[in-house]
Scaffold this active site. Structure first.
Site, PDB file in Angstrom:
ATOM      1  N   HIS A 197     -29.759  -8.047  19.328  1.00 42.59           N
ATOM      2  CA  HIS A 197     -28.709  -8.417  18.938  1.00 42.59           C
ATOM      3  C   HIS A 197     -28.617 -10.076  18.861  1.00 42.59           C
ATOM      4  CE1 HIS A 197     -25.012 -10.819  17.102  1.00 42.59           C
ATOM      5  NE2 HIS A 197     -25.258 -11.109  18.629  1.00 42.59           N
ATOM      6  N   GLU A 226     -20.057 -15.885  21.131  1.00 42.19           N
ATOM      7  CA  GLU A 226     -20.674 -14.380  21.681  1.00 42.19           C
ATOM      8  C   GLU A 226     -20.097 -14.784  23.229  1.00 42.19           C
ATOM      9  OE1 GLU A 226     -23.782 -13.470  18.721  1.00 42.19           O
ATOM     10  OE2 GLU A 226     -22.293 -13.480  17.527  1.00 42.19           O
ATOM     11  N   ASN A 284     -30.962  -0.795  15.272  1.00 45.95           N
ATOM     12  CA  ASN A 284     -32.676  -1.666  15.698  1.00 45.95           C
ATOM     13  C   ASN A 284     -31.911  -2.828  16.708  1.00 45.95           C
ATOM     14  OD1 ASN A 284     -30.216  -3.734  14.784  1.00 45.95           O
ATOM     15  ND2 ASN A 284     -30.580  -4.061  13.176  1.00 45.95           N
ATOM     16  N   LYS A 316     -29.191  -2.830  22.816  1.00 46.96           N
ATOM     17  CA  LYS A 316     -27.789  -2.319  21.695  1.00 46.96           C
ATOM     18  C   LYS A 316     -27.647  -1.031  23.208  1.00 46.96           C
ATOM     19  CE  LYS A 316     -27.875  -4.946  17.364  1.00 46.96           C
ATOM     20  NZ  LYS A 316     -27.307  -4.578  15.874  1.00 46.96           N
ATOM     21  N   TYR A 345     -17.958  -8.001  15.566  1.00 49.11           N
ATOM     22  CA  TYR A 345     -18.356  -8.115  14.361  1.00 49.11           C
ATOM     23  C   TYR A 345     -17.039  -8.399  13.032  1.00 49.11           C
ATOM     24  CZ  TYR A 345     -23.185  -6.137  16.030  1.00 49.11           C
ATOM     25  OH  TYR A 345     -24.795  -6.116  16.063  1.00 49.11           O
TER      26      TYR A 345
HETATM   27  N1  UDP Z   1     -26.456  -2.673  10.014  1.00 51.73           N
HETATM   28  C1  UDP Z   1     -25.924  -1.516   9.729  1.00 51.73           C
HETATM   29  N2  UDP Z   1     -25.910  -1.089   8.608  1.00 51.73           N
HETATM   30  C2  UDP Z   1     -26.677  -2.647   7.253  1.00 51.73           C
HETATM   31  C3  UDP Z   1     -26.180  -4.076   7.861  1.00 51.73           C
HETATM   32  C4  UDP Z   1     -26.246  -4.232   9.229  1.00 51.73           C
HETATM   33  O1  UDP Z   1     -26.150  -0.374   9.994  1.00 51.73           O
HETATM   34  O2  UDP Z   1     -26.576  -2.446   5.964  1.00 51.73           O
HETATM   35  C5  UDP Z   1     -26.009  -3.334  11.516  1.00 51.73           C
HETATM   36  C6  UDP Z   1     -27.484  -3.099  11.967  1.00 51.73           C
HETATM   37  O3  UDP Z   1     -26.868  -2.896  13.720  1.00 51.73           O
HETATM   38  C7  UDP Z   1     -26.869  -4.986  12.688  1.00 51.73           C
HETATM   39  C8  UDP Z   1     -25.748  -5.105  12.720  1.00 51.73           C
HETATM   40  O4  UDP Z   1     -24.953  -4.425  11.589  1.00 51.73           O
HETATM   41  O5  UDP Z   1     -27.731  -4.995  13.493  1.00 51.73           O
HETATM   42  C9  UDP Z   1     -24.794  -6.773  12.189  1.00 51.73           C
HETATM   43  O6  UDP Z   1     -25.667  -7.316  10.966  1.00 51.73           O
HETATM   44  P1  UDP Z   1     -25.344  -8.936  10.004  1.00 51.73           P
HETATM   45  O7  UDP Z   1     -25.931  -8.602   8.809  1.00 51.73           O
HETATM   46  O8  UDP Z   1     -25.364  -9.802  11.320  1.00 51.73           O
HETATM   47  O9  UDP Z   1     -27.227  -8.292  10.833  1.00 51.73           O
HETATM   48  P2  UDP Z   1     -28.503  -9.100  12.786  1.00 51.73           P
HETATM   49  O10 UDP Z   1     -27.792 -10.184  12.420  1.00 51.73           O
HETATM   50  O11 UDP Z   1     -27.990  -8.339  13.378  1.00 51.73           O
HETATM   51  O12 UDP Z   1     -29.698  -9.242  11.842  1.00 51.73           O
HETATM   52 MG    MG Z   2     -25.910 -11.473  12.484  1.00 47.41          MG
END
Ligand code: UDP
Ligand code: MG
Length: 162
Positions: free
Chosen positions: A126, A137, A123, A20, A60
């Protein structure tokens, strides 16, 4: 397809991994790529890319009703990202383990997020959450011809062919 996937006459699993904008800005590109390389997955596609809001929203789309969705798409479009396709048996689930929990404070030490990040909203990386999403994707982020078909000299030393 690798030597051994042909032999198994099965499609090899691929996962979409993306560094990211914060990972790029913080100079973590080499560190993050290195973790997947060292694990033994095969790199099939790689590019630095600044994406549109449309693409971020499509990527997303399952989260479009979440309160953090606008912030998330702002974040993903805030600078260049590194797009990668990695291949290997079990690559999707294994990459999720290497990446660690969504909230970096809960991610285990030794994982990318556990070692390199502190906030869910920053974080650094991805990873696809299922083989179907891996395909979806990769098709979304890469154009025809951007993936390379190649054999790694490491493959025979990583694979038990029985
Ligand atoms: N995210 C966020 N706040 C939240 C949950 C997710 O900003 O409360 C963001 C975070 O960058 C995350 C992304 O949205 O990586 C996608 O969320 P997902 O639940 O798919 O998490 P991931 O698969 O990336 O672990
Ligand atoms: Mg995810």
């Amino acid at each position: 397809r690798t030597l051994f996937s042909l032999h198994k006459s099965q499609e090899v699993e691929q996962t979409y991994i993306m560094i990211k904008p914060d990972g790029v800005q913080r100079g973590l590109v080499g560190e993050i790529i290195s973790r997947f390389e060292k694990k033994g997955f095969l790199l099939k596609g790689l590019k630095l890319f600044q994406c549109s809001k449309d693409l971020a929203q499509e990527h997303y789309k399952d989260l479009k009703d979440k309160p953090f969705f606008p912030k998330l798409t702002d974040y993903i479009t805030s600078g260049p990202v590194v797009c990668m396709a990695w291949e290997g048996d079990g690559a999707v689930a294994s990459a999720r383990k290497l990446i660690g929990a969504t909230n970096p404070l809960q991610a285990e030490p030794g994982t990318i997020r556990g070692d390199l990040a502190v906030q869910t909203g920053r974080n650094v990386v991805h990873g696809s959450d299922s083989p179907d999403n891996g395909k979806r994707e990769i098709a979304l982020w890469f154009k025809e011809g951007e993936l390379c078909q190649w054999e790694s000299v490491q493959t025979p030393w990583l694979t038990d062919t029985d």
